[in-house]
Design an enzyme around this catalytic site. Structure first.
Site, PDB file in Angstrom:
ATOM      1  N   CYS A  34       0.829  -1.211   0.000  1.00 34.22           N
ATOM      2  CA  CYS A  34       0.000   0.000   0.000  1.00 34.22           C
ATOM      3  C   CYS A  34       0.856   1.251   0.000  1.00 34.22           C
ATOM      4  O   CYS A  34       0.388   2.326  -0.336  1.00 34.22           O
ATOM      5  CB  CYS A  34      -0.978   0.006   1.172  1.00 34.22           C
ATOM      6  SG  CYS A  34      -0.309   0.642   2.713  1.00 34.22           S
ATOM      7  N   ASP A  36       2.335   2.790   2.662  1.00 36.87           N
ATOM      8  CA  ASP A  36       2.447   3.499   3.937  1.00 36.87           C
ATOM      9  C   ASP A  36       2.897   2.528   5.012  1.00 36.87           C
ATOM     10  O   ASP A  36       2.247   1.512   5.255  1.00 36.87           O
ATOM     11  CB  ASP A  36       1.096   4.104   4.355  1.00 36.87           C
ATOM     12  CG  ASP A  36       0.620   5.184   3.397  1.00 36.87           C
ATOM     13  OD1 ASP A  36       1.453   5.990   2.957  1.00 36.87           O
ATOM     14  OD2 ASP A  36      -0.583   5.223   3.104  1.00 36.87           O
ATOM     15  N   CYS A  61       2.810   8.777   2.360  1.00 46.25           N
ATOM     16  CA  CYS A  61       2.341  10.052   1.821  1.00 46.25           C
ATOM     17  C   CYS A  61       2.274  11.117   2.921  1.00 46.25           C
ATOM     18  O   CYS A  61       2.435  10.824   4.109  1.00 46.25           O
ATOM     19  CB  CYS A  61       0.969   9.864   1.180  1.00 46.25           C
ATOM     20  SG  CYS A  61      -0.322   9.410   2.349  1.00 46.25           S
ATOM     21  N   CYS A 105      -4.966   6.656   6.530  1.00 50.03           N
ATOM     22  CA  CYS A 105      -3.755   7.099   7.227  1.00 50.03           C
ATOM     23  C   CYS A 105      -4.031   7.278   8.718  1.00 50.03           C
ATOM     24  O   CYS A 105      -3.197   6.925   9.556  1.00 50.03           O
ATOM     25  CB  CYS A 105      -3.235   8.401   6.618  1.00 50.03           C
ATOM     26  SG  CYS A 105      -2.683   8.207   4.902  1.00 50.03           S
TER      27      CYS A 105
END
Length: 151
Positions: A34, A36, A61, A105
């Site tokens: 993914c 992250d 990100c 996130c």
């Protein structure tokens, strides 16, 4: 994609970056698929069970970095039980919102805290009832195939 001033501030000026040597608990969530990966380090006072210090390292990100930074600010100085009350929604709200495609996130930030507390409980042979049945889900698709705009 529109980001709040708080997201931009925590992305450009992240708080609590780094590692804690001999951390009381370390939690790592996310995966390379993914994009992250978040690692949280906790230094917990043995007597008071207060989080004396917290650091993070995040590969991902801007929203992942901002979520990590905000989550560390939210748990620092809190007891274990108060830290467990920090949800992904609370992290997103503290950042004045995240775009829907970036809400994962804040979920990673919540999971990283819980993962570090699970590690702490195992290392110190302590039962934390709020962690009973908690499953850290690292294998989920985060829509990174959607083209992202520049921050």
């Amino acid at each position: 994609m529109q980001y709040s001033d708080k997201v931009m501030d925590h992305f450009m000026n992240p708080r609590n970056i780094g590692e804690i040597e001999n951390a009381s608990g370390i939690g790592e969530v996310g995966n390379a698929k993914c994009g992250d990966i978040m690692r949280i380090y906790l230094d917990i006072d043995e007597d008071t069970k207060v989080i004396k210090d917290v650091k993070f390292k995040t590969f991902g990100c801007g929203s992942a970095i901002a979520s990590s930074s905000m989550a560390t600010e939210m748990v620092k100085g809190k007891t274990i039980h108060e830290a467990l009350a920090v949800t992904n929604k609370a992290v997103a709200e503290a950042l004045d919102g995240l775009p829907p495609v970036k809400m994962h996130c804040s979920v990673l930030a919540e999971q990283a805290i819980k993962s570090a507390l699970i590690d702490y409980s195992k290392k110190h042979n302590i039962h934390i009832p709020e962690l009973d049945g908690v499953v850290i889900d690292d294998d989920h698709d985060h829509h990174h195939d959607i083209e992202e705009e520049e921050m």
